[in-house]
Structures are given as structure tokens and as C-alpha cells.
Write a protein that holds these residues in place. Structure first.
Motif, PDB file in Angstrom:
ATOM      1  N   THR A  67      -2.535 -17.367 -10.604  1.00 27.82           N
ATOM      2  CA  THR A  67      -1.349 -16.558 -10.341  1.00 27.82           C
ATOM      3  C   THR A  67      -0.702 -16.979  -9.027  1.00 27.82           C
ATOM      4  O   THR A  67      -1.366 -17.012  -7.990  1.00 27.82           O
ATOM      5  N   LYS A 102     -14.021 -10.766  -1.728  1.00 28.78           N
ATOM      6  CA  LYS A 102     -13.076 -11.132  -2.775  1.00 28.78           C
ATOM      7  C   LYS A 102     -12.475 -12.523  -2.512  1.00 28.78           C
ATOM      8  O   LYS A 102     -12.292 -12.920  -1.361  1.00 28.78           O
ATOM      9  N   ASP A 149      -0.299  -7.395  -4.631  1.00 28.88           N
ATOM     10  CA  ASP A 149      -0.752  -6.911  -5.936  1.00 28.88           C
ATOM     11  C   ASP A 149      -1.188  -8.080  -6.806  1.00 28.88           C
ATOM     12  O   ASP A 149      -0.657  -9.187  -6.699  1.00 28.88           O
ATOM     13  N   PRO A 194      -2.533  -9.160 -11.032  1.00 31.98           N
ATOM     14  CA  PRO A 194      -2.650  -8.724 -12.426  1.00 31.98           C
ATOM     15  C   PRO A 194      -3.959  -7.971 -12.638  1.00 31.98           C
ATOM     16  O   PRO A 194      -4.974  -8.271 -11.984  1.00 31.98           O
ATOM     17  N   GLU A 195      -3.936  -7.003 -13.512  1.00 31.20           N
ATOM     18  CA  GLU A 195      -5.094  -6.132 -13.707  1.00 31.20           C
ATOM     19  C   GLU A 195      -6.369  -6.905 -14.022  1.00 31.20           C
ATOM     20  O   GLU A 195      -7.459  -6.538 -13.567  1.00 31.20           O
ATOM     21  N   GLU A 196      -6.237  -8.006 -14.782  1.00 31.09           N
ATOM     22  CA  GLU A 196      -7.426  -8.726 -15.222  1.00 31.09           C
ATOM     23  C   GLU A 196      -8.178  -9.428 -14.085  1.00 31.09           C
ATOM     24  O   GLU A 196      -9.348  -9.794 -14.235  1.00 31.09           O
ATOM     25  N   SER A 241      -7.783  -8.187 -10.644  1.00 28.60           N
ATOM     26  CA  SER A 241      -7.663  -7.319  -9.472  1.00 28.60           C
ATOM     27  C   SER A 241      -9.011  -6.971  -8.840  1.00 28.60           C
ATOM     28  O   SER A 241      -9.084  -6.686  -7.637  1.00 28.60           O
ATOM     29  N   GLN A 242     -10.091  -6.988  -9.641  1.00 21.63           N
ATOM     30  CA  GLN A 242     -11.401  -6.629  -9.103  1.00 21.63           C
ATOM     31  C   GLN A 242     -12.041  -7.750  -8.288  1.00 21.63           C
ATOM     32  O   GLN A 242     -12.888  -7.498  -7.426  1.00 21.63           O
TER      33      GLN A 242
END
Length: 325
Positions: free
Chosen positions: A132, A190, A223, A225-227, A229-230
Motif C-alpha cells: 500500500t 509493527k 490509516d 487498509p483493514e486487512e 491494520s493489525q
């Protein structure tokens, strides 16, 4: 002033102002480019319309502020004066690694050659995974290098790049980065940076002619993407607190990379790399294609390979799980 002349003058002005740490008078610029003060004024306004922040004061002149807008001149402002490798900036590109591979076909191209983008539309990481790459927040950078080695160790170069990134983060952002073997830089648990080293073969000589070292950094990213984000993180809070622009950080990373690149083949930096590792002393799962291997990591050797407690070594693959013992 014709559109082509305006664009040419704007480009020349940008280079001059970008490299100057002090204001430059309109008359000095006009004399240097052999054009009128009116032409300078028009080009300055053209640059402002494009997003560059240029201030002007009576009797002092014009000054290009670093407002985060990526610019080769601004990056050069932060680099040592003897750094003379070409910098190519793109606001939007498919991939800086793809661009580097395209340029490798040019026989007269000077290397090292550096490509930097504000946004990628087709950024990718290891195994072709999507990376991304939003605009105005990340740093996407590839370095095209000529290969002069008969025996090339991609793992060792990738580890050197990861360490250069850690040095830049520590030097400028007061953060404590770690490295997840072999190509991920981690802050606060992360991933903030991915690294991809690719080789380019010469079909005629059947040899490795060039190397591309790509890095994607979540610098001001807010921000994800949800996939992802963790597991994806950002340097945003550290960068804002330290007030270090993308241009300044890029310059620091390039400086640290080329310090290491001079002698990376010796592996003399590996003790420092090991000190940044987040897997030594831990049980890991290493994935190679469809196969998985487990074991306790005792060290990473001077060639960049993982060494497990049972003596097995891995020069390629991916650490997919880390468990504390």
C-alpha cells in the motif's frame, strides 16, 4: 512567456532554490538564468501553484521552504556536498522498482541512480505482494546499482539496507527500531518499512548486471487498509514530534545506506544488525514456499543467514511466526 519556457525556467529555479540554505535575490536568479525579473516572478508563482512553499522578503530574496513536498533539491540540501548521485522524483508512479529496472536497460545511465516517489499505484513487496503506497505520507525509494561482483549475496545486501534504515530512524526520530529477518523494520511491534532487493540479468552474458534496492516506508501514514491494520505501523508520531520532513529523512537514509554499501560484502556490520534483531533467542516459524520449519534462533551469521539451535541455516524464506521462549 510560453508554457514550455515557463516549465523549463520553473525546473531550473527549483533546482537552484532547493539546494540553497539561504534566500536568493530575484536579481541574482535572473542573472544566473539570463532572463528578466518578470520571468523569475512568473516561474516562482508557477511553482507555488504546483504546491511548493516559496517565501520572499524585500532585500533578501526567495527561499524554498521544506513543507514536506518531495523535491530533489531539498533532499540535496540535507546531503553531504560530495553526494552527487542522480535523484529522480515522481509524484505518482507505478513502482519505483519497476522504473529502476526500466532504466537499467540504458547503457549510458550513471549508477547509483535513485528513484523516489510520493505515491505508487502498483507498489509490491516480496513474492509480488501488494504494498500500500498512499500519496503525501509514505516514502517509496529505489536505488539502482551496477553489480560488480561475481558472487552476489542478496541477503547480505538486504540486511545492510535494513540496518541503514534503523540508523536513520534512530538518528532523526528518536525511535527504537527492530529488524524482523530479513526485510522488515519494526517499531513498537509493527512493520514500518519493507525492503525488496531484486537482481537484473544480462541475457547475453548470463550474468547479474544490476541490482535494485527498494524500500517502502510508512512515514506519515495515518490509516491502513483493514486487512493489514493489525501488523502495519507508521513513523508518523515520531516524525511529527521530531519535526523531520520526508526530504530530510530520505537524505539521512541515503547517507547511511552508502556508508554501509561501501563495505557491506565483508559483513562487518552484522554485530550491529544482530543487536537490532527481534528474533534472536526466540522460537520462530520459517516459511519457504509450501514448507515450514520451526526452531530456536541462536544467531544470524555474518552472511545474513538464520542459524537455529539444531544447526540448520536458512539464507532465504520468511519468518512468519515469532514466539518468546
Amino acid at each position: 512567456m510560453k508554457e514550455a519556457d515557463l516549465m523549463s525556467t520553473s525546473s531550473q529555479l527549483l533546482k537552484i532554490l532547493g539546494e540553497k540554505s539561504q534566500p536568493v535575490s530575484g536579481q541574482e536568479l535572473a542573472d544566473q538564468l539570463n532572463i528578466s525579473r518578470t520571468a523569475i516572478w512568473k516561474a516562482i508563482n508557477n511553482l507555488k501553484d504546483a504546491g511548493y512553499q516559496i517565501t520572499s522578503q524585500p532585500r533578501t530574496g526567495y527561499f524554498l521552504e521544506d513543507n514536506g513536498y518531495l523535491d530533489a533539491g531539498l533532499i540535496s540540501r540535507y546531503l553531504p556536498t560530495n553526494f552527487n548521485f542522480p535523484l529522480e522524483i515522481h509524484q505518482t508512479i507505478d513502482s519505483t522498482n519497476i522504473r529502476a529496472k526500466q532504466l537499467a536497460n540504458k547503457p549510458d545511465l550513471t549508477t547509483p541512480y535513485i528513484i523516489i516517489a510520493n505515491q505508487q499505484t502498483n507498489g509490491y513487496g516480496r513474492y509480488g505482494r501488494n504494498f500500500t503506497s498512499p500519496s503525501q505520507s509514505g516514502i517509496y525509494l529505489s536505488i539502482l546499482l551496477a553489480n560488480e561482483q561475481t558472487e552476489f549475496n542478496p541477503g547480505l545486501l538486504t540486511t545492510a539496507v535494513a540496518l541503514a534504515m534503523c540508523r536513520a530512524i534512530e538518528k532523526k526520530l528518536a525511535a527504537s527500531p527492530k529488524i524482523k529477518w530479513v526485510n522488515d523494520v519494526v517499531v513498537d511491534g509493527k512493520k514500518v518499512c519493507g525492503i525488496l532487493t531484486e537482481g537484473i540479468s544480462n541475457l547475453e552474458t548470463q550474468s547479474l548486471s544490476n541490482i535494485v534496492v527498494g524500500a517502502g516506508i510508512n512515514y506519515l501514514t495515518a490509516d491502513f487498509p483493514e486487512e493489514i491494520s493489525q501488523r502495519a505501523g507508521s513513523l508518523r508520531n515520531y516524525a511529527l514530534k521530531a519535526k523531520v520532513s520526508r526530504n530530510e529523512f530520505i537524505a539521512t537514509y541515503l547517507e547511511e545506506f552508502f556508508k554501509l554499501y561501501q563495505t557491506y560484502q565483508t559483513g562487518n556490520f552484522m554485530p550491529e544488525y544482530r543487536a537490532h534483531s527481534n528474533i534472536i533467542g526466540k522460537e520462530v516459524t520459517i516459511t519457504q514456499g509450501t514448507k515450514s520449519f520451526q526452531g530456536n534462533v541462536v544467531t544470524i551469521d555474518d552472511d545474513g543467514a538464520i542459524v537455529l539451535a539444531d544447526g540448520r541455516k536458512f539464507t532465504s524464506g520468511e519468518v512468519t511466526k515469532i514466539r518468546a521462549n
